[in-house]
Design an enzyme around this catalytic site. Structure first.
Site, PDB file in Angstrom:
ATOM      1  N   ARG A 150       0.855  -1.208   0.000  1.00 19.30           N
ATOM      2  CA  ARG A 150       0.000   0.000   0.000  1.00 19.30           C
ATOM      3  C   ARG A 150       0.884   1.248   0.000  1.00 19.30           C
ATOM      4  NH1 ARG A 150      -3.113  -3.396   3.577  1.00 19.30           N
ATOM      5  NH2 ARG A 150      -2.236  -2.428   5.455  1.00 19.30           N
TER       6      ARG A 150
ATOM      7  N   LYS B 222     -12.459  14.685   5.068  1.00 17.62           N
ATOM      8  CA  LYS B 222     -13.571  14.206   4.233  1.00 17.62           C
ATOM      9  C   LYS B 222     -14.480  13.286   5.017  1.00 17.62           C
ATOM     10  CE  LYS B 222     -14.136  10.700   1.614  1.00 17.62           C
ATOM     11  NZ  LYS B 222     -13.904   9.608   0.661  1.00 17.62           N
TER      12      LYS B 222
ATOM     13  N   GLU C  49     -19.364  15.338   1.650  1.00 14.77           N
ATOM     14  CA  GLU C  49     -19.623  14.406   0.537  1.00 14.77           C
ATOM     15  C   GLU C  49     -20.919  13.628   0.735  1.00 14.77           C
ATOM     16  OE1 GLU C  49     -16.555  11.492  -0.287  1.00 14.77           O
ATOM     17  OE2 GLU C  49     -17.674  10.634  -1.955  1.00 14.77           O
TER      18      GLU C  49
ATOM     19  N   LYS D 208     -18.455  17.787  -2.167  1.00 13.74           N
ATOM     20  CA  LYS D 208     -18.055  16.676  -3.048  1.00 13.74           C
ATOM     21  C   LYS D 208     -19.287  15.834  -3.360  1.00 13.74           C
ATOM     22  CE  LYS D 208     -15.078  12.594  -3.350  1.00 13.74           C
ATOM     23  NZ  LYS D 208     -13.741  12.057  -3.152  1.00 13.74           N
TER      24      LYS D 208
HETATM   25  C1  5MM Z   1     -11.175   6.420  -2.602  1.00 10.42           C
HETATM   26  O1  5MM Z   1     -12.370   5.857  -2.092  1.00 10.42           O
HETATM   27  C2  5MM Z   1     -12.925   6.551  -0.986  1.00 10.42           C
HETATM   28  C3  5MM Z   1     -13.002   5.696   0.225  1.00 10.42           C
HETATM   29  O2  5MM Z   1     -13.924   4.678   0.108  1.00 10.42           O
HETATM   30  P1  5MM Z   1     -14.143   3.611   1.317  1.00 10.42           P
HETATM   31  O3  5MM Z   1     -14.353   4.372   2.590  1.00 10.42           O
HETATM   32  O4  5MM Z   1     -15.373   2.892   0.852  1.00 10.42           O
HETATM   33  O5  5MM Z   1     -12.958   2.743   1.365  1.00 10.42           O
HETATM   34  C4  5MM Z   1     -14.310   7.112  -1.403  1.00 10.42           C
HETATM   35  O6  5MM Z   1     -14.985   7.750  -0.353  1.00 10.42           O
HETATM   36  C5  5MM Z   1     -14.070   8.108  -2.479  1.00 10.42           C
HETATM   37  O7  5MM Z   1     -13.346   9.200  -1.967  1.00 10.42           O
HETATM   38  C6  5MM Z   1     -15.356   8.632  -3.096  1.00 10.42           C
HETATM   39  O8  5MM Z   1     -16.325   7.633  -3.242  1.00 10.42           O
HETATM   40  C7  5MM Z   1     -15.016   9.140  -4.488  1.00 10.42           C
HETATM   41  O9  5MM Z   1     -14.304   8.143  -5.157  1.00 10.42           O
HETATM   42  P2  5MM Z   1     -14.732   7.703  -6.612  1.00 10.42           P
HETATM   43  O10 5MM Z   1     -13.985   6.444  -6.887  1.00 10.42           O
HETATM   44  O11 5MM Z   1     -16.230   7.524  -6.576  1.00 10.42           O
HETATM   45  O12 5MM Z   1     -14.292   8.865  -7.471  1.00 10.42           O
END
Ligand code: 5MM
Length: 341
Positions: A46, A137, A178, A220
């Site tokens: 990672r 966020k 968001e 967002k």
């Molecule tokens: C990068 O993914 C973010 C974290 O997701 P998890 O908490 O489910 O692991 C996610 O919140 C992301 O920032 C948003 O959904 C926007 O990502 P996408 O892939 O939809 O652009």
């Protein structure tokens, strides 16, 4: 609360031609992404993966205003011992942190979730500020299906977003708010419009009630877009017109910027839609990207866990960051997409 600092950071996050890299995949999500490319999800893998993105100087300096990190990453060092946060800062980009603890089933409301993480948040924000985070966020998840979303679930999630945003600002951290309306269903564009309108109105009512300083926030949201399984898909111009039209009715102009999530759109789709949105300028806010999958799918594939592929993976990341930087100014084209690929 230092309002000047909050507004300055919020504006820098949505600076012209730049957007946000959402690299805050939680352990479960990054494992899924790594499984897809045959890479074991270890702390070192990672680290290596995120390190090569943060060391992609052209992308980071010119197109990435900020990076959303996960708790593990904000504490991690690069292979040479430099904190990953310092790599981001050295590129002139701003480190941020995901502070929600995920969407959990909402009792008595089958199929709906509530995002958790408010308990102890004030203390965690203080620690994250000391670790270098200047924005945070929190993601609320709203699904569309038969009978959902319910008003109660939207209100509960909006209330949590308001409380989170107020706590962030008290800690001099810009909240990214968001509320994600998922595009997983078979619903059409009009249904997405209707749900997103209710969600945005409810969220902004909660932000007002929580006395959130809107100039020091970044929204967002999802774009107004048909579900992935919908029979009738929409063109970038239709998506842009619906999205900008709705936002003009619901999002106060005090908000400096809107940074969209990609939500499962393909990477080029997410770029084309953002470009169409910015071709509707003049707009009351900066409208840019805060993409996770749409920025990372290509570099992940190119990397596939092999050190020998790092240069190609950095090139793939830089290409997507550049294309989205152009789209954030309404200056992207299919020709540039192909010419640079
Ligand atoms: C990068 O993914 C973010 C974290 O997701 P998890 O908490 O489910 O692991 C996610 O919140 C992301 O920032 C948003 O959904 C926007 O990502 P996408 O892939 O939809 O652009």
């Amino acid at each position: 609360m230092n309002k000047d600092q909050l507004e300055k950071v919020a504006r820098a996050m949505v600076a012209e031609g730049k957007g946000i890299l959402a690299a805050d995949e939680s352990s479960g999500t990054i494992k899924k992404r790594f499984d897809a490319i045959g890479v074991e999800s270890t702390a070192d893998n990672r680290r290596d993966y995120r390190e090569f993105m943060f060391r992609s100087m052209d992308a980071m300096k010119n197109h990435i205003s900020g990076v959303i990190l996960y708790d593990e990453t904000i504490r991690q060092n690069a292979k040479d011992g430099t904190p990953l946060v310092k790599l981001i800062e050295a590129a002139g980009s701003i480190p941020g942190i995901k502070v929600d603890e995920g969407a959990k089933p909402l009792p008595n409301y089958p199929g709906e979730t509530i995002t958790e993480g408010l308990d102890g948040l004030a203390g965690r924000l203080k620690e994250y500020y000391d670790l270098g985070a200047r924005f945070a966020k929190w993601r609320a998840v709203i699904d569309i299906a038969d009978g959902i979303p319910t008003e109660y679930a939207v209100r509960a999630n909006a209330h949590a977003l308001g409380r989170y945003a107020a706590l962030c600002q008290e800690a001099d951290i810009v909240p990214i708010v968001e509320p994600e309306v998922l595009m997983d269903g078979a619903h059409d564009l009009d249904r997405c419009y209707e749900v997103t309108e209710f969600v945005l109105r409810t969220v902004f009512n909660e932000l007002f009630d929580a006395r959130v300083f809107l100039e020091g926030t970044v929204l967002k949201p999802n774009m107004v877009i048909p579900g992935k399984k919908a029979e009738k898909q929409a063109s970038p111009d239709q998506i842009a017109a619906a999205t900008v039209g709705l936002f003009k009715r619901c999002v106060p102009v005090a908000v400096p910027g809107i940074a969209f999530l990609s939500g499962g759109q393909s990477d080029v789709e997410a770029t084309a839609n953002l470009d169409a949105i910015n071709r509707l300028r003049p707009l009351p806010w900066a409208m840019t990207f805060s993409y996770g999958r749409a920025l990372q799918a290509a570099p992940q594939k190119a990397w596939s866990g092999k050190p020998a592929n790092v240069n190609a993976a950095q090139a793939a990341f830089t290409h997507r960051a550049r294309m989205n930087g152009l789209a954030a100014m309404g200056r992207w084209s299919q020709d540039q997409e192909k010419a640079a690929a």
